[in-house]
Design a protein around this motif. Structure first.
Motif, PDB file in Angstrom:
ATOM      1  N   GLU A  92       0.776  -1.182   0.058  1.00 36.68           N
ATOM      2  CA  GLU A  92       0.043   0.004  -0.084  1.00 36.68           C
ATOM      3  C   GLU A  92       0.852   1.297  -0.034  1.00 36.68           C
ATOM      4  O   GLU A  92       0.668   2.112  -0.784  1.00 36.68           O
ATOM      5  CB  GLU A  92      -0.954  -0.223   1.306  1.00 36.68           C
ATOM      6  CG  GLU A  92      -1.626   1.150   1.256  1.00 36.68           C
ATOM      7  CD  GLU A  92      -2.908   1.201   0.181  1.00 36.68           C
ATOM      8  OE1 GLU A  92      -3.145   2.496   0.088  1.00 36.68           O
ATOM      9  OE2 GLU A  92      -3.209   0.486  -0.519  1.00 36.68           O
ATOM     10  N   ASN A  95       2.605   1.662  -3.425  1.00 38.03           N
ATOM     11  CA  ASN A  95       1.258   2.099  -4.430  1.00 38.03           C
ATOM     12  C   ASN A  95       1.092   3.266  -4.225  1.00 38.03           C
ATOM     13  O   ASN A  95       1.190   4.201  -5.275  1.00 38.03           O
ATOM     14  CB  ASN A  95       0.136   1.414  -4.010  1.00 38.03           C
ATOM     15  CG  ASN A  95      -1.008   1.578  -5.062  1.00 38.03           C
ATOM     16  OD1 ASN A  95      -0.771   1.779  -6.271  1.00 38.03           O
ATOM     17  ND2 ASN A  95      -2.049   1.883  -4.485  1.00 38.03           N
ATOM     18  N   GLN A  99       2.041   6.747  -7.018  1.00 39.90           N
ATOM     19  CA  GLN A  99       0.921   7.622  -7.318  1.00 39.90           C
ATOM     20  C   GLN A  99       1.280   8.935  -6.968  1.00 39.90           C
ATOM     21  O   GLN A  99       0.607  10.048  -7.418  1.00 39.90           O
ATOM     22  CB  GLN A  99      -0.314   7.373  -6.521  1.00 39.90           C
ATOM     23  CG  GLN A  99      -1.058   6.295  -6.992  1.00 39.90           C
ATOM     24  CD  GLN A  99      -2.128   5.641  -6.316  1.00 39.90           C
ATOM     25  OE1 GLN A  99      -2.735   6.520  -5.707  1.00 39.90           O
ATOM     26  NE2 GLN A  99      -2.362   4.578  -6.083  1.00 39.90           N
TER      27      GLN A  99
END
Length: 111
Positions: A92, A95, A99
């Motif tokens: 997470e 990720n 982004q």
């Protein structure tokens, strides 16, 4: 400035991209990381991560926080600490880094 990716995680060992050191437990934020020493805030598995554990990370301008509770999720999270992402926390975190999020966290690599 971006948050560094976590390059690897195994029992008692974490590696953060761009950092020559490895950690047992660490704090990460925009452009940096350091060892997370539980003694600084008297953190223990119970009652768990304290608001003070996240204070330094929050002061670095992060917008999202990730807490990893360890391999067996034995590290508790004090309810007043934060909303936590405990399952697959490293994935997470990476990720969110991918982004471009202003993300930081505290990560426990053992129990």
């Amino acid at each position: 400035m971006s948050s560094p990716e976590i390059a690897s995680l195994s029992w008692r060992h974490m590696k953060v991209k761009g950092c020559s050191s490895s950690y047992k437990d660490c704090k990460v934020w925009l452009g940096g990381s350091r060892a997370w020493d539980w003694r600084e805030t008297e953190t223990d598995h119970h009652p768990g991560v304290q608001p003070a554990d996240l204070e330094e990370v929050l002061q670095k301008g992060v917008e999202k926080r990730v807490i990893r509770q360890g391999m067996s999720e034995a590290l508790q999270v004090c309810p007043s600490s934060t909303v936590d992402f405990t399952v697959k926390a490293v994935a997470e975190y990476n990720n969110l880094v991918g982004q471009g999020a202003k993300v930081g966290g505290v990560f426990h690599s053992t129990c």
